[in-house]
Design an enzyme around this catalytic site. Structure first.
Site, PDB file in Angstrom:
ATOM      1  CB  THR A 118     -12.176 -46.533 -65.807  1.00 23.64           C
ATOM      2  OG1 THR A 118     -10.576 -46.383 -65.990  1.00 23.64           O
ATOM      3  CG2 THR A 118     -12.111 -47.560 -64.252  1.00 23.64           C
ATOM      4  CB  SER A 144      -4.337 -48.112 -60.730  1.00 21.31           C
ATOM      5  OG  SER A 144      -5.850 -47.789 -60.610  1.00 21.31           O
TER       6      SER A 144
HETATM    7  N1  GLY Z   1      -6.206 -46.495 -66.073  1.00 21.01           N
HETATM    8  C1  GLY Z   1      -6.877 -45.766 -64.941  1.00 21.01           C
HETATM    9  C2  GLY Z   1      -6.374 -46.080 -63.558  1.00 21.01           C
HETATM   10  O1  GLY Z   1      -6.113 -47.235 -63.045  1.00 21.01           O
HETATM   11  O2  GLY Z   1      -6.215 -45.291 -62.721  1.00 21.01           O
END
Ligand code: GLY
Length: 558
Positions: free
Chosen positions: A367, A438
């Site tokens: 991320t 998320s």
């Molecule tokens: N893939 C990490 C999140 O969306 O929290």
């Protein structure tokens, strides 16, 4: 509001790695890659607004920061304009139409280990291009083409391969690594590209040109959609042209909370970030932190217990709002609820995490987040992702971008939860066209309708906690943006029942005291990789700071 604390005083109250901040009177972009931050600043200098700069930065990161910068993933944007309006754009990936809640199970109903994070079935329908396009249609100022072009130039003309990316290239093994990553980082002789070499991505430039010329349709229809469908069929995936055609980014109301007179704006579901952070801030606001020194045993214990409770509530209640119509968001983010949650924190002992549900410590390198402010005070906070670093590692050589493996963020096994990392609660089970829950927490803190802090971080479930603690350090402990970013962070996510802390930033005495209270403590090198801007409107100063754990990151201003 810029806080000036002398380094001498600070050294007595918290540990930090670095004191580097960038000051600018006009605009500022802080991202995980300084080349991409520069692209954003050039757009601001050409007369673009913060939305324009964000779009250009996001496309540039897809070239220069392929671990997480992306057009094959998804994310969230929080936007506050100079008239104090706040909105968000949800461009989270979506489960394909052919997905089902049992798609990662074997014939005995057991999870096939790793299947939800590997291979073409782990890929969600990408949302990034639709999200950036929607943001531009609603709020952009410069022509779309001018915002995509810098990324095309970077991909076509090449960028100097950074030391970090060269070290990734060295780890690409000719036999086992995904074919796409080999194509990205190995030369014609199969040797890893070297630090300092000029690194070109011609196929990616071609895809970006289609997006430049056709907007959202350049990705979701036509040759790109054709090739995505072909690639999926060849590799056992289920995303079709119909999935792509029907994907839509969604404008949503922000989640709003308060902390001691400041407004906190963050992302509502399908991210859990805003809800969990507001719950924790509310608990801390009630906890009288005036008498609790930063980094003391009591501070760590209280924050860990707030985290434990917020993550338990997250597991029970949160998922895609379009599939969970009754989520108690108002209740979870209310001061009254925080009172209830605070009331059963034992100040002497760790609580239990006694229900056999979720938990998963992610690597903090996945991320990526960037923060933007323009000269008029428009602020943008964007976190977007491929899920794990380099996502699925898969991609079509013809298209040149990496597909996410975001299907791994769904609860993979209905009804099955354990004390390790598995969770099987209903709100986040897989369903066609559903968005996976998320933890991304792009956030804007405001005072009297003007932004004072733009902040966010990568790090899977640790995101919520690192953003929460940074906001707390900034507002409660009067730290500057850089001090708040570098200050010691902990992570607790209810289950597994572990209190993770940044090594060398907590005193051994505190660690021992926490153990005696019943915490199962675990050291970790770093938590989060925060990218933030503090804004002092009165004095006309923006201060940017990129986390010292980001080797290529940069705050660029003018
Ligand atoms: N893939 C990490 C999140 O969306 O929290």
């Amino acid at each position: 509001m810029i806080k000036h604390i002398s380094i001498f005083i600070l050294a007595l109250t918290c540990s930090t790695n670095s004191f580097s901040q960038t000051y600018a009177s006009q605009g500022m972009v802080v991202s995980d890659n300084s080349e991409a931050s520069k692209v954003g600043i050039e757009i601001l200098q050409k007369g673009g607004n913060a939305i324009d700069a964000s779009i250009a930065t996001a496309f540039a990161l897809a070239v220069t920061h392929p671990q997480a910068g992306n057009i094959g993933g998804g994310g969230f944007m929080v936007y506050m304009d100079d008239a104090s309006n706040v909105t968000t754009i949800d461009f989270r990936e979506m489960a394909p139409i052919k997905a089902s809640s049992t798609m990662f199970l074997d014939e005995n109903g057991e999870l096939i280990k790793g299947s939800n994070h590997n291979g073409a079935l782990s890929i969600g329908v990408p949302g990034t291009v639709a999200g950036l396009y929607l943001a531009h249609q609603k709020y952009g100022k410069l022509p779309w083409k001018e915002l995509v072009q810098p990324a095309i130039d970077l991909a076509k003309n090449g960028v100097v391969l950074s030391y970090t990316l060269a070290s990734h290239a060295k780890r690409i093994d000719n036999s086992n690594s995904p074919e796409f990553l080999k194509g990205l980082y190995l030369d014609n002789d199969g040797k890893p590209l070297k630090f300092g070499s000029i690194w070109k991505q011609r196929a990616l430039a071609g895809t970006l040109e289609l997006i430049r010329d056709n907007g959202k349709d350049g990705f979701y229809t036509g040759p790109v959609a054709e090739e995505i469908e072909r690639y999926m069929i060849e590799n056992g995936g289920i995303i079709t042209k119909k999935d792509l055609l029907e994907y839509e980014a969604i404008q949503r109301e922000p989640l709003r909370g308060t902390y001691k007179g400041y407004d906190i704006f963050s992302m509502a579901p399908p991210s859990s970030g805003g809800v969990a952070m507001l719950e924790m801030l509310n608990i801390m606001e009630l906890a009288n932190l005036e008498n609790v020194p930063f980094n003391s045993t009591e501070y760590v214990h209280l924050t860990a217990e707030a985290m434990r409770r917020a993550f338990a509530d997250r597991a029970e209640h949160l998922g895609d709002p379009d599939f969970n119509l009754e989520m108690p968001l108002d209740k979870l983010t209310s001061k009254e609820f925080a009172k209830n949650r605070l009331s059963n924190i034992d100040l002497e002992h760790a609580s239990m995490s006694d229900s056999s549900q979720f938990g998963q410590l992610y690597d903090g390198r996945n991320t990526t987040h960037f923060s933007v402010i323009d000269k008029d005070g428009n602020a943008v906070s964007v976190t977007y992702t491929l899920e794990q670093s380099y996502g699925s590692g898969m991609g079509s050589e013809k298209l040149g971008f990496i597909f996410n493996n975001e299907m791994g963020d769904f609860n993979p096994q209905p009804g099955y939860t354990n004390s390790g990392w598995l969770i099987g609660t209903d709100p986040n089970l897989i369903a066609p066209k559903k968005r996976m829950l998320s933890s991304m927490t792009p956030t804007i803190v405001a005072k009297d309708g003007k932004p004072v802090l733009v902040i966010g971080s990568p790090g899977g479930r640790t995101i919520i906690n690192t953003v929460f603690q940074t906001v707390l350090c900034f507002l409660e402990y009067d730290m500057s943006i850089n001090e708040a970013i570098e200050a010691m962070k902990i992570h607790h996510q209810w289950l597994p029942n572990k209190l993770v802390y940044e090594e060398n930033k907590l005193s051994p005495d505190t660690v021992e005291a926490l153990k005696l209270m019943g915490h199962d403590v675990q050291a970790r090198k770093t938590l989060g990789r925060l990218m933030g801007i503090s804004i002092d409107k009165e004095n006309g100063v923006n201060v940017g700071a990129s986390d010292s754990s980001s080797p290529d990151g940069g705050a660029v201003g003018y």
